[in-house]
Design a protein around this motif. Structure first.
Motif, PDB file in Angstrom:
ATOM      1  N   THR A  10     -20.623 -54.580 -18.610  1.00  0.00           N
ATOM      2  CA  THR A  10     -22.017 -54.571 -19.055  1.00  0.00           C
ATOM      3  C   THR A  10     -22.899 -53.783 -18.097  1.00  0.00           C
ATOM      4  O   THR A  10     -23.721 -52.971 -18.536  1.00  0.00           O
ATOM      5  CB  THR A  10     -22.523 -56.012 -19.230  1.00  0.00           C
ATOM      6  OG1 THR A  10     -21.679 -56.673 -20.184  1.00  0.00           O
ATOM      7  CG2 THR A  10     -23.964 -56.039 -19.713  1.00  0.00           C
ATOM      8  N   CYS A  11     -22.708 -53.987 -16.796  1.00  0.00           N
ATOM      9  CA  CYS A  11     -23.549 -53.255 -15.837  1.00  0.00           C
ATOM     10  C   CYS A  11     -23.320 -51.757 -15.950  1.00  0.00           C
ATOM     11  O   CYS A  11     -24.270 -50.965 -15.878  1.00  0.00           O
ATOM     12  CB  CYS A  11     -23.326 -53.757 -14.416  1.00  0.00           C
ATOM     13  SG  CYS A  11     -21.673 -53.488 -13.755  1.00  0.00           S
ATOM     14  N   ILE A  14     -25.171 -50.470 -19.003  1.00  0.00           N
ATOM     15  CA  ILE A  14     -26.614 -50.414 -18.760  1.00  0.00           C
ATOM     16  C   ILE A  14     -26.952 -49.194 -17.902  1.00  0.00           C
ATOM     17  O   ILE A  14     -27.889 -48.458 -18.204  1.00  0.00           O
ATOM     18  CB  ILE A  14     -27.107 -51.723 -18.109  1.00  0.00           C
ATOM     19  CG1 ILE A  14     -27.007 -52.880 -19.116  1.00  0.00           C
ATOM     20  CG2 ILE A  14     -28.540 -51.569 -17.594  1.00  0.00           C
ATOM     21  CD1 ILE A  14     -27.178 -54.262 -18.510  1.00  0.00           C
ATOM     22  N   SER A  17     -26.655 -46.068 -20.020  1.00  0.00           N
ATOM     23  CA  SER A  17     -27.738 -45.929 -21.000  1.00  0.00           C
ATOM     24  C   SER A  17     -29.052 -45.528 -20.343  1.00  0.00           C
ATOM     25  O   SER A  17     -29.904 -44.917 -20.978  1.00  0.00           O
ATOM     26  CB  SER A  17     -27.907 -47.215 -21.811  1.00  0.00           C
ATOM     27  OG  SER A  17     -28.525 -48.219 -21.037  1.00  0.00           O
ATOM     28  N   ASN A  18     -29.209 -45.872 -19.071  1.00  0.00           N
ATOM     29  CA  ASN A  18     -30.423 -45.516 -18.329  1.00  0.00           C
ATOM     30  C   ASN A  18     -30.285 -44.192 -17.593  1.00  0.00           C
ATOM     31  O   ASN A  18     -31.175 -43.822 -16.828  1.00  0.00           O
ATOM     32  CB  ASN A  18     -30.776 -46.617 -17.318  1.00  0.00           C
ATOM     33  CG  ASN A  18     -31.246 -47.876 -17.995  1.00  0.00           C
ATOM     34  OD1 ASN A  18     -31.723 -47.848 -19.114  1.00  0.00           O
ATOM     35  ND2 ASN A  18     -31.106 -48.990 -17.307  1.00  0.00           N
ATOM     36  N   VAL A  50     -26.210 -58.628 -22.808  1.00  0.00           N
ATOM     37  CA  VAL A  50     -27.469 -57.890 -22.783  1.00  0.00           C
ATOM     38  C   VAL A  50     -28.570 -58.714 -23.443  1.00  0.00           C
ATOM     39  O   VAL A  50     -29.691 -58.789 -22.940  1.00  0.00           O
ATOM     40  CB  VAL A  50     -27.310 -56.503 -23.441  1.00  0.00           C
ATOM     41  CG1 VAL A  50     -28.655 -55.851 -23.727  1.00  0.00           C
ATOM     42  CG2 VAL A  50     -26.466 -55.603 -22.547  1.00  0.00           C
ATOM     43  N   LEU A  59     -33.762 -58.047 -17.748  1.00  0.00           N
ATOM     44  CA  LEU A  59     -33.497 -56.674 -18.156  1.00  0.00           C
ATOM     45  C   LEU A  59     -34.559 -56.252 -19.158  1.00  0.00           C
ATOM     46  O   LEU A  59     -34.837 -56.982 -20.117  1.00  0.00           O
ATOM     47  CB  LEU A  59     -32.101 -56.569 -18.800  1.00  0.00           C
ATOM     48  CG  LEU A  59     -31.692 -55.221 -19.362  1.00  0.00           C
ATOM     49  CD1 LEU A  59     -31.604 -54.166 -18.257  1.00  0.00           C
ATOM     50  CD2 LEU A  59     -30.358 -55.327 -20.097  1.00  0.00           C
ATOM     51  N   LEU A  61     -35.526 -53.323 -21.815  1.00  0.00           N
ATOM     52  CA  LEU A  61     -34.986 -52.207 -22.592  1.00  0.00           C
ATOM     53  C   LEU A  61     -36.090 -51.626 -23.456  1.00  0.00           C
ATOM     54  O   LEU A  61     -37.057 -52.315 -23.789  1.00  0.00           O
ATOM     55  CB  LEU A  61     -33.841 -52.686 -23.499  1.00  0.00           C
ATOM     56  CG  LEU A  61     -32.604 -53.264 -22.839  1.00  0.00           C
ATOM     57  CD1 LEU A  61     -31.659 -53.822 -23.894  1.00  0.00           C
ATOM     58  CD2 LEU A  61     -31.898 -52.198 -22.004  1.00  0.00           C
ATOM     59  N   TRP A  68     -30.010 -51.560 -29.032  1.00  0.00           N
ATOM     60  CA  TRP A  68     -29.475 -50.911 -27.833  1.00  0.00           C
ATOM     61  C   TRP A  68     -27.956 -50.829 -27.931  1.00  0.00           C
ATOM     62  O   TRP A  68     -27.371 -49.781 -27.676  1.00  0.00           O
ATOM     63  CB  TRP A  68     -29.901 -51.695 -26.586  1.00  0.00           C
ATOM     64  CG  TRP A  68     -29.290 -51.177 -25.328  1.00  0.00           C
ATOM     65  CD1 TRP A  68     -29.803 -50.214 -24.517  1.00  0.00           C
ATOM     66  CD2 TRP A  68     -28.037 -51.569 -24.751  1.00  0.00           C
ATOM     67  NE1 TRP A  68     -28.946 -49.983 -23.463  1.00  0.00           N
ATOM     68  CE2 TRP A  68     -27.857 -50.800 -23.583  1.00  0.00           C
ATOM     69  CE3 TRP A  68     -27.057 -52.485 -25.092  1.00  0.00           C
ATOM     70  CZ2 TRP A  68     -26.732 -50.924 -22.765  1.00  0.00           C
ATOM     71  CZ3 TRP A  68     -25.934 -52.615 -24.289  1.00  0.00           C
ATOM     72  CH2 TRP A  68     -25.783 -51.840 -23.133  1.00  0.00           C
TER      73      TRP A  68
END
Length: 138
Positions: A10-11, A14, A17-18, A50, A59, A61, A68
């Motif tokens: 997951t990290c 993220i 995606s960033n 998420v 978090l 988003l 997402w």
């Protein structure tokens, strides 16, 4: 040769995606995977994780969590299977127990399917370093 599929923790998802900076090893592995047509995967448990992070305010988003997650899949990341076998296996992983249930499921997915796990999560990296999975630090 297509190479071993990469499962994003997951990290890692993220960070990707960033457009955050990844380690050189992680960047190289992703570029190689793309050039060879090797799958890059995301576990369905990441959608839950998420959603939980957003609901707890940990978090932020620009999209709702489900949108997402869908955008990640539309970007070329494939959905990993989340079978009963993976779920049961996550309850009896070798070595020191991983405390986070999502980490347990992601670790079990990587082990059973033979995926390389991409993560920054220290417990998952330690799990791999103990020989229980293959991982790339991102």
């Amino acid at each position: 040769m297509r190479g071993r599929p990469i499962l994003l923790d997951t990290c890692a998802a993220i960070w990707l995606s960033n457009s955050s900076a990844l380690t050189d090893e992680a960047e190289n592995a992703l570029q190689k995977a793309q050039s060879l047509g090797t799958q890059i995967l995301l576990s369905p448990i990441t959608a839950w994780e998420v959603g939980m992070l957003v609901s707890k305010g940990r978090l932020l988003l620009t999209l709702p969590p489900l949108k997402w997650f869908e955008a990640m899949l539309e970007s070329g990341v494939d959905l990993a299977e989340l079978s009963p076998e993976i779920l049961v296996s996550s309850s009896s992983l070798p070595g020191l127990p991983l405390r986070d249930p999502a980490d347990r499921i992601i670790a079990a997915t990587a082990r059973l399917e033979g995926y390389t796990l991409m993560t920054r999560d220290k417990p998952l990296l330690a799990f791999a370093a103990a020989g229980h999975a293959t991982a790339i630090a991102c």
